[in-house]
Design a protein around this motif. Sequence first.
Motif, PDB file in Angstrom:
ATOM      1  N   TYR A  35      82.288  69.264  43.673  1.00 28.76           N
ATOM      2  CA  TYR A  35      82.249  70.666  43.252  1.00 28.76           C
ATOM      3  C   TYR A  35      83.285  70.982  42.176  1.00 28.76           C
ATOM      4  CZ  TYR A  35      79.480  71.172  47.463  1.00 28.76           C
ATOM      5  OH  TYR A  35      78.508  71.038  48.414  1.00 28.76           O
ATOM      6  N   PHE A  36      82.815  71.642  41.112  1.00 32.53           N
ATOM      7  CA  PHE A  36      83.680  72.074  40.012  1.00 32.53           C
ATOM      8  C   PHE A  36      83.455  73.564  39.768  1.00 32.53           C
ATOM      9  CE2 PHE A  36      82.990  67.615  39.429  1.00 32.53           C
ATOM     10  CZ  PHE A  36      84.167  67.120  38.907  1.00 32.53           C
ATOM     11  N   TYR A  37      84.552  74.281  39.565  1.00 33.25           N
ATOM     12  CA  TYR A  37      84.487  75.724  39.320  1.00 33.25           C
ATOM     13  C   TYR A  37      85.357  76.081  38.128  1.00 33.25           C
ATOM     14  CZ  TYR A  37      82.565  75.782  44.023  1.00 33.25           C
ATOM     15  OH  TYR A  37      81.785  75.535  45.124  1.00 33.25           O
ATOM     16  N   GLY A  38      85.152  77.281  37.617  1.00 37.79           N
ATOM     17  CA  GLY A  38      86.031  77.792  36.584  1.00 37.79           C
ATOM     18  C   GLY A  38      85.291  78.150  35.309  1.00 37.79           C
ATOM     19  N   GLU A  39      86.089  78.557  34.331  1.00 38.11           N
ATOM     20  CA  GLU A  39      85.562  79.046  33.053  1.00 38.11           C
ATOM     21  C   GLU A  39      85.540  77.963  31.983  1.00 38.11           C
ATOM     22  OE1 GLU A  39      84.390  82.174  32.573  1.00 38.11           O
ATOM     23  OE2 GLU A  39      84.740  82.521  34.714  1.00 38.11           O
ATOM     24  N   GLY A  40      85.747  76.707  32.365  1.00 39.30           N
ATOM     25  CA  GLY A  40      85.806  75.619  31.393  1.00 39.30           C
ATOM     26  C   GLY A  40      84.441  75.223  30.860  1.00 39.30           C
ATOM     27  N   ASP A  41      84.319  73.994  30.410  1.00 38.19           N
ATOM     28  CA  ASP A  41      83.117  73.514  29.730  1.00 38.19           C
ATOM     29  C   ASP A  41      82.175  72.782  30.691  1.00 38.19           C
ATOM     30  OD1 ASP A  41      81.195  72.638  27.982  1.00 38.19           O
ATOM     31  OD2 ASP A  41      82.645  72.144  26.409  1.00 38.19           O
ATOM     32  N   HIS A  42      81.370  73.551  31.406  1.00 37.31           N
ATOM     33  CA  HIS A  42      80.411  72.973  32.355  1.00 37.31           C
ATOM     34  C   HIS A  42      79.338  72.151  31.645  1.00 37.31           C
ATOM     35  CE1 HIS A  42      81.845  74.990  36.021  1.00 37.31           C
ATOM     36  NE2 HIS A  42      82.211  75.942  35.200  1.00 37.31           N
ATOM     37  N   ASP A  43      78.931  72.571  30.438  1.00 37.81           N
ATOM     38  CA  ASP A  43      77.890  71.829  29.711  1.00 37.81           C
ATOM     39  C   ASP A  43      78.342  70.406  29.396  1.00 37.81           C
ATOM     40  OD1 ASP A  43      76.195  74.017  29.783  1.00 37.81           O
ATOM     41  OD2 ASP A  43      76.731  74.693  27.765  1.00 37.81           O
ATOM     42  N   ASP A  44      79.571  70.250  28.926  1.00 42.44           N
ATOM     43  CA  ASP A  44      80.074  68.908  28.619  1.00 42.44           C
ATOM     44  C   ASP A  44      80.251  68.082  29.895  1.00 42.44           C
ATOM     45  OD1 ASP A  44      80.017  69.382  25.919  1.00 42.44           O
ATOM     46  OD2 ASP A  44      82.188  69.536  25.677  1.00 42.44           O
ATOM     47  N   ILE A  79      86.376  56.958  42.015  1.00 41.89           N
ATOM     48  CA  ILE A  79      85.505  58.103  41.735  1.00 41.89           C
ATOM     49  C   ILE A  79      86.302  59.394  41.838  1.00 41.89           C
ATOM     50  CG2 ILE A  79      83.438  59.372  42.463  1.00 41.89           C
ATOM     51  CD1 ILE A  79      82.920  56.572  41.177  1.00 41.89           C
ATOM     52  N   SER A  80      87.158  59.490  42.846  1.00 39.11           N
ATOM     53  CA  SER A  80      88.005  60.678  42.998  1.00 39.11           C
ATOM     54  C   SER A  80      88.899  60.858  41.779  1.00 39.11           C
ATOM     55  CB  SER A  80      88.853  60.564  44.265  1.00 39.11           C
ATOM     56  OG  SER A  80      89.656  61.714  44.424  1.00 39.11           O
ATOM     57  N   THR A  81      89.478  59.771  41.298  1.00 41.53           N
ATOM     58  CA  THR A  81      90.320  59.817  40.103  1.00 41.53           C
ATOM     59  C   THR A  81      89.505  60.263  38.895  1.00 41.53           C
ATOM     60  OG1 THR A  81      91.767  58.109  40.981  1.00 41.53           O
ATOM     61  CG2 THR A  81      91.805  58.424  38.592  1.00 41.53           C
ATOM     62  N   MET A  82      88.273  59.761  38.782  1.00 40.81           N
ATOM     63  CA  MET A  82      87.407  60.144  37.672  1.00 40.81           C
ATOM     64  C   MET A  82      87.088  61.641  37.739  1.00 40.81           C
ATOM     65  SD  MET A  82      83.770  58.471  36.499  1.00 40.81           S
ATOM     66  CE  MET A  82      82.914  58.894  38.017  1.00 40.81           C
ATOM     67  N   MET A  83      86.807  62.162  38.925  1.00 39.28           N
ATOM     68  CA  MET A  83      86.494  63.592  39.072  1.00 39.28           C
ATOM     69  C   MET A  83      87.683  64.455  38.640  1.00 39.28           C
ATOM     70  SD  MET A  83      83.402  63.790  39.982  1.00 39.28           S
ATOM     71  CE  MET A  83      82.244  62.497  40.379  1.00 39.28           C
ATOM     72  N   GLN A  84      88.877  64.048  39.034  1.00 34.82           N
ATOM     73  CA  GLN A  84      90.082  64.789  38.646  1.00 34.82           C
ATOM     74  C   GLN A  84      90.281  64.737  37.128  1.00 34.82           C
ATOM     75  OE1 GLN A  84      93.480  63.994  41.423  1.00 34.82           O
ATOM     76  NE2 GLN A  84      91.920  62.750  42.441  1.00 34.82           N
ATOM     77  N   SER A  85      89.990  63.586  36.524  1.00 34.68           N
ATOM     78  CA  SER A  85      90.102  63.445  35.066  1.00 34.68           C
ATOM     79  C   SER A  85      89.093  64.328  34.353  1.00 34.68           C
ATOM     80  CB  SER A  85      89.889  61.996  34.654  1.00 34.68           C
ATOM     81  OG  SER A  85      90.906  61.178  35.171  1.00 34.68           O
TER      82      SER A  85
END
Length: 104
Positions: A35-44, A79-85
Amino acid sequence: MSDNEVPHEERDAMIRATLAEHGDSGVTPRHTLFYFYGEGDHDDLNEVARRAGFLTRGQDDCTILETTMAVDEASFSPISTMMQSWAAAFQLDYDGWECAVVVN
């Protein structure tokens, strides 16, 4: 301390501990959501995640990535590290993950 203040490695370990309480070692691949939230770049994020083999869905300020994978520490840690990146790269909040319990 709120969940967002607990490092992801500790949160990941807590989820694995809960799975273990139900007899799940995490080695069997299963449906897993991130899960990702926020006003950042969801399209990218969606574009990069699709190229990496994830299914993506969401709307507005929420993106959910889906895959089938093992969640034992050795399999999951990279994978967790990749998600954080990805969260940092796209200025989003990575809120963690969930999966089904699979009794091995």
